[in-house]
Each structure stands twice: as C-alpha cells, then as structure tokens.
Design an enzyme around this catalytic site. Structure first.
Site, PDB file in Angstrom:
ATOM      1  N   CYS A 104       5.059  -7.057 -15.555  1.00 46.18           N
ATOM      2  CA  CYS A 104       5.234  -8.292 -16.307  1.00 46.18           C
ATOM      3  C   CYS A 104       5.149  -8.019 -17.815  1.00 46.18           C
ATOM      4  O   CYS A 104       6.010  -7.358 -18.370  1.00 46.18           O
ATOM      5  CB  CYS A 104       4.225  -9.330 -15.833  1.00 46.18           C
ATOM      6  SG  CYS A 104       4.686 -11.033 -16.237  1.00 46.18           S
TER       7      CYS A 104
ATOM      8  N   HIS B 190       4.294  -9.286  -9.560  1.00 49.50           N
ATOM      9  CA  HIS B 190       2.853  -9.065  -9.360  1.00 49.50           C
ATOM     10  C   HIS B 190       2.544  -8.959  -7.861  1.00 49.50           C
ATOM     11  O   HIS B 190       3.269  -9.484  -7.029  1.00 49.50           O
ATOM     12  CB  HIS B 190       2.041 -10.251  -9.910  1.00 49.50           C
ATOM     13  CG  HIS B 190       2.042 -10.348 -11.396  1.00 49.50           C
ATOM     14  ND1 HIS B 190       1.232  -9.584 -12.193  1.00 49.50           N
ATOM     15  CD2 HIS B 190       2.731 -11.175 -12.237  1.00 49.50           C
ATOM     16  CE1 HIS B 190       1.416  -9.912 -13.464  1.00 49.50           C
ATOM     17  NE2 HIS B 190       2.327 -10.874 -13.511  1.00 49.50           N
TER      18      HIS B 190
END
Length: 228
Positions: free
Chosen positions: A129, A226
């Site tokens: 991310c 994630h």
C-alpha cells in the site's frame, strides 16, 4: 453517559461527521486489528529475519500478525533512530495514513540509505500500500489530498509513478499469486493509482486484473493488497 455524550458531540463538532454511536467494551475486542503502532509484535524465530519500519503514520499493519505467529520467522521492528539490521532477509515497508509525510520521515531516519545498501547486498524488499507507493520514482499529489499540493521523488527502487486521486479503493479481494497459482485473499484500502513499466511484472491477479509491480530481478516488489 454524560462523558460519552460530551466527547461524542465534540468529535462531531470538530469533524463535521455524523456519529453512529459509541462502541462499548466487549470481551472479544482484542481480536480486532490494532491501530496503535505500539501494539506491533516483535518476535525472535529460528529462520528468516523480516525487518519492518515503524513509520510515524503506520496503518493497517496487521499484515505482520501471521508472520509474528510463525516460529520459523523472526520479525524485527525498526523504530525511529535505529538503523536497518544488515542481516535482514526481507525488508517490509508497511501501509501509511499519509504516504508523502511518512516518506519524509523515512528519509529523516536515514532509512533510504540503509535500504539501498540492503538491496546492493542482494536483500529483498516488499512494499504494501503506502510502502508500495514509496518504492516508486515519484508520488504526485497535485490536488493536495495529503497536505499541500506536491510532487515528491520516491525511493526509486521500482519503475512506477503514483498519482493521488480522491476516490478511495476499499474492498475485500480474492487474488491469484501468479508465480504459483495459489489463491490468496486480503483487503484494499487506499487512494492513488500506480502505473509504470514494472507493473508489467505484476505478481498478483486481483479480481481479474493485474496487481502489483516487481523489479527486473524480482527482489523488490509492491502491491496494494493487505493481509496476504
């Protein structure tokens, strides 16, 4: 109740957000992902060492939980002011609530220099991310979504560019790990679109689209998913 009401009204007044209620204590609350960086677990295992930077605005770092629970893996948290250990096998750059600000923090610690040394020694790097965005050539925030409008150089380890955009991607996602065909799952929560030549070496197929980027030698990778 009056203390809750006062705090509730104060938050609503300061943010302009409508409150939905106050969540009371319940015994299973410990199962929720931690949001405080002080809760990151550091473990000593018998095998590979993974070092993770404790960014000043770290977010969604429950990616570390399964690693910390694996006896064959050692997880070392690198706090501000500490150098990167030279014997790390994998460096993990986690998510961030503010990528550009945390990239500045990253450089202030001298971690950019340590990271380049790690790569020269043949080490591996994974950015997730915000960490993925930091690994690129540039982060463009012309709309000032993370502060004043700006364009900043990234760490330069992936040939990608990220453009911050107001639409937030928020989804639970299923993916295929392309090198093996294994099914993985996780979640996305980010702003920004990332493109560039290294995205042609995507290593995930995420809901039918290519996801992630990798360097030519495969030792530096990043993605938005994630919970892998």
């Amino acid at each position: 109740p009056s203390l809750f009401d006062d705090g509730y009204q104060m938050i609503a007044a300061q943010t302009g957000w409508q409150g939905l209620g106050v969540l009371p204590y319940f015994p299973q609350a410990w199962r929720l992902p931690a949001e405080d960086a002080l809760d990151i677990a550091q473990t000593t295992g018998s095998g590979a060492k993974i070092a993770c930077f404790q960014l000043s605005r770290i977010a969604n770092f429950d990616d570390l939980d399964p690693l910390s629970a694996t006896p064959e893996v050692s997880v070392e948290i690198i706090e501000a002011g500490r150098p990167l250990p030279a014997d790390a096998d994998l460096i993990l750059i986690p998510g961030s609530k503010s990528t550009i600000a945390d990239l500045t923090h990253f450089r202030t610690q001298g971690w950019d220099i340590d990271l380049l040394g790690h790569v020269r020694r043949g080490g591996r790097v994974l950015g997730i991310c915000g960490g993925y965005q930091m690994l690129g050539l540039e982060i463009i925030d012309d709309e000032g979504l993370e502060g004043a409008p700006s364009r900043v150089n990234g760490l330069g380890l992936l040939d990608i560019i990220t453009v911050m955009k107001p639409q937030k991607r928020l989804a639970r996602s299923e993916a295929i790990y392309l090198p093996t065909g294994d099914t993985v799952s996780g979640y996305e929560i980010h702003i920004g679109e990332t493109t560039g030549p290294d995205c042609d070496r995507a290593w995930l197929s995420l809901d039918g689209r290519d996801e992630g980027a990798a360097s030519a030698d495969g030792r530096v990778r990043g993605c938005y998913l994630h919970g892998l």
